[in-house]
Design a protein around this motif. Structure first.
Motif, PDB file in Angstrom:
ATOM      1  N   CYS A 129      19.784  47.199  32.503  1.00 46.57           N
ATOM      2  CA  CYS A 129      19.756  47.945  31.245  1.00 46.57           C
ATOM      3  C   CYS A 129      21.046  48.719  31.007  1.00 46.57           C
ATOM      4  CB  CYS A 129      18.565  48.892  31.219  1.00 46.57           C
ATOM      5  SG  CYS A 129      16.972  48.050  31.279  1.00 46.57           S
ATOM      6  N   ARG A 130      22.087  48.417  31.779  1.00 50.23           N
ATOM      7  CA  ARG A 130      23.344  49.140  31.621  1.00 50.23           C
ATOM      8  C   ARG A 130      24.037  48.737  30.318  1.00 50.23           C
ATOM      9  NH1 ARG A 130      24.378  44.784  34.880  1.00 50.23           N
ATOM     10  NH2 ARG A 130      26.377  43.697  34.600  1.00 50.23           N
ATOM     11  N   ALA A 131      24.963  49.574  29.907  1.00 50.49           N
ATOM     12  CA  ALA A 131      25.722  49.318  28.686  1.00 50.49           C
ATOM     13  C   ALA A 131      26.438  47.974  28.787  1.00 50.49           C
ATOM     14  CB  ALA A 131      26.734  50.443  28.457  1.00 50.49           C
ATOM     15  N   GLY A 132      26.370  47.197  27.719  1.00 51.26           N
ATOM     16  CA  GLY A 132      27.029  45.897  27.680  1.00 51.26           C
ATOM     17  C   GLY A 132      26.095  44.731  27.890  1.00 51.26           C
ATOM     18  N   VAL A 133      24.878  44.971  28.368  1.00 53.29           N
ATOM     19  CA  VAL A 133      23.894  43.898  28.544  1.00 53.29           C
ATOM     20  C   VAL A 133      23.013  43.861  27.294  1.00 53.29           C
ATOM     21  CG1 VAL A 133      21.996  43.001  29.931  1.00 53.29           C
ATOM     22  CG2 VAL A 133      23.913  44.180  31.044  1.00 53.29           C
ATOM     23  N   PRO A 134      23.049  42.775  26.526  1.00 50.22           N
ATOM     24  CA  PRO A 134      22.305  42.729  25.264  1.00 50.22           C
ATOM     25  C   PRO A 134      20.845  42.336  25.459  1.00 50.22           C
ATOM     26  CG  PRO A 134      23.528  40.698  25.551  1.00 50.22           C
ATOM     27  CD  PRO A 134      23.867  41.569  26.749  1.00 50.22           C
ATOM     28  N   ALA A 135      20.086  42.494  24.401  1.00 50.26           N
ATOM     29  CA  ALA A 135      18.707  42.027  24.373  1.00 50.26           C
ATOM     30  C   ALA A 135      18.675  40.605  23.822  1.00 50.26           C
ATOM     31  CB  ALA A 135      17.844  42.932  23.502  1.00 50.26           C
ATOM     32  N   ALA A 136      17.729  39.813  24.305  1.00 56.30           N
ATOM     33  CA  ALA A 136      17.606  38.430  23.829  1.00 56.30           C
ATOM     34  C   ALA A 136      16.829  38.353  22.523  1.00 56.30           C
ATOM     35  CB  ALA A 136      16.917  37.570  24.888  1.00 56.30           C
ATOM     36  N   ARG A 137      16.023  39.383  22.254  1.00 58.42           N
ATOM     37  CA  ARG A 137      15.237  39.447  21.017  1.00 58.42           C
ATOM     38  C   ARG A 137      15.517  40.772  20.307  1.00 58.42           C
ATOM     39  NH1 ARG A 137      10.602  38.147  24.463  1.00 58.42           N
ATOM     40  NH2 ARG A 137      10.141  35.918  24.406  1.00 58.42           N
ATOM     41  N   ASP A 176      13.282  42.657  19.091  1.00 53.62           N
ATOM     42  CA  ASP A 176      12.149  43.552  19.269  1.00 53.62           C
ATOM     43  C   ASP A 176      11.641  43.454  20.698  1.00 53.62           C
ATOM     44  OD1 ASP A 176      11.120  41.025  19.238  1.00 53.62           O
ATOM     45  OD2 ASP A 176       9.734  41.338  17.568  1.00 53.62           O
ATOM     46  N   GLY A 177      10.632  44.254  21.024  1.00 49.30           N
ATOM     47  CA  GLY A 177      10.045  44.221  22.359  1.00 49.30           C
ATOM     48  C   GLY A 177      10.705  45.214  23.301  1.00 49.30           C
ATOM     49  N   LEU A 178      10.196  45.229  24.542  1.00 46.83           N
ATOM     50  CA  LEU A 178      10.705  46.164  25.544  1.00 46.83           C
ATOM     51  C   LEU A 178      12.176  45.937  25.840  1.00 46.83           C
ATOM     52  CD1 LEU A 178      10.196  48.386  27.644  1.00 46.83           C
ATOM     53  CD2 LEU A 178       9.515  46.595  29.259  1.00 46.83           C
ATOM     54  N   GLY A 179      12.588  44.666  25.890  1.00 44.34           N
ATOM     55  CA  GLY A 179      13.988  44.373  26.174  1.00 44.34           C
ATOM     56  C   GLY A 179      14.926  45.001  25.169  1.00 44.34           C
ATOM     57  N   ALA A 180      14.571  44.916  23.890  1.00 45.03           N
ATOM     58  CA  ALA A 180      15.394  45.510  22.845  1.00 45.03           C
ATOM     59  C   ALA A 180      15.412  47.030  22.947  1.00 45.03           C
ATOM     60  CB  ALA A 180      14.890  45.072  21.477  1.00 45.03           C
ATOM     61  N   MET A 181      14.299  47.611  23.382  1.00 42.78           N
ATOM     62  CA  MET A 181      14.213  49.070  23.507  1.00 42.78           C
ATOM     63  C   MET A 181      15.140  49.604  24.600  1.00 42.78           C
ATOM     64  SD  MET A 181      13.034  52.112  22.914  1.00 42.78           S
ATOM     65  CE  MET A 181      11.685  51.829  21.759  1.00 42.78           C
TER      66      MET A 181
END
Length: 252
Positions: free
Chosen positions: A147-155, A157-162
């Motif tokens: 979850c560090r800066a520079g790692v994007p979300a694949a979607r 929405d959802g927990l990953g985007a949060m």
């Protein structure tokens, strides 16, 4: 008692323990993912208790791994299975993400779950309580890095985007240093005389190996999916946990 927002979010997301989460935003998410290894420490201290039961070591290890799954609501195992199905499909990113969203588990997911749990149980039986606690910390440390800066979300929405990109530098490195120092201080797992390793190095080496395995999986998921999702995060936890236990069992 009111807990800090980041801590309550971390407990509510990463464990089965009921807490009141009064604030949910990306700032709080970053705090929670930074504190994730602390939640792993607490989970490991509790989940490892069956290892002290009399009887066959494998039985205690199976109960410990099962208890750990219960304490984390089985979410990480579910994420591991979903990611295995998505990556194993060989489909483009969009289709793989759709496969991961389905509630059923395919053959890749089943095989990955069985193998991972088998490794965790057998390795925990051989490595012991301190190694299991270290493995739980390593699994949640993988979340801090993912979850560090520079790692994007694949979607979008959802927990990953949060949580994607919410952990600021240099927090992952500082948390890792603290985890390594703690693991070295414990130093309870006996090292192999054949390898000539001081016992204080076994747990830190296991933790580093677990983190490395999680980062390799993270890199593969980013290339295939474009970023992280909640399922990716769960898979990283289980991969780091299993690898840490396996390395500690081999070195111990």
């Amino acid at each position: 008692m009111r807990l800090p927002h980041g801590l309550s979010f971390a407990i509510g997301t990463l464990s089965v323990f009921p807490v009141r989460v009064e604030r949910v935003d990306r700032e709080v998410a970053g705090q929670a993912m930074t504190l994730a290894p602390m939640i792993g420490l607490a989970l490991g201290l509790v989940a490892g208790l069956p290892l002290f039961l009399p009887g066959p070591p494998l039985l205690g290890a199976a109960l410990a791994v099962g208890l750990l799954a219960v304490l984390s609501r089985g979410l990480h195992l579910d994420g591991l299975a979903d990611l295995a199905d998505g990556l194993g499909s060989g489909k483009p990113a969009a289709q793989a993400l759709d496969i991961m969203k389905k509630s059923d588990i395919g053959p890749f997911g089943v095989m990955t779950l069985v193998l991972t749990l088998l490794v965790q149980v057998v390795a925990a039986a051989g490595a012991g309580y301190a190694a299991l606690v270290t493995a739980c910390v390593a699994g949640r440390l993988a979340l801090t890095w993912a979850c560090r800066a520079g790692v994007p979300a694949a979607r979008p929405d959802g927990l990953g985007a949060m949580v994607a990109g919410t952990v600021r530098r240099p927090a992952p490195a500082l948390v890792t240093l603290a985890a390594l120092l703690g693991a070295a201080a414990i130093g309870l797992t006996p090292a192999s005389e054949r390898l000539g390793l001081p016992r204080e190095l076994v747990l830190p080496l296991g933790l580093l190996a677990g983190l490395a395995a999680a980062l390799l999986l993270l890199g593969h998921a980013r290339r295939r999916l474009g970023g992280i999702t909640g399922d990716v995060l769960g898979a990283l936890v289980e991969a780091a946990t299993a690898t840490t236990l396996a390395v500690c069992a081999i070195l111990g």
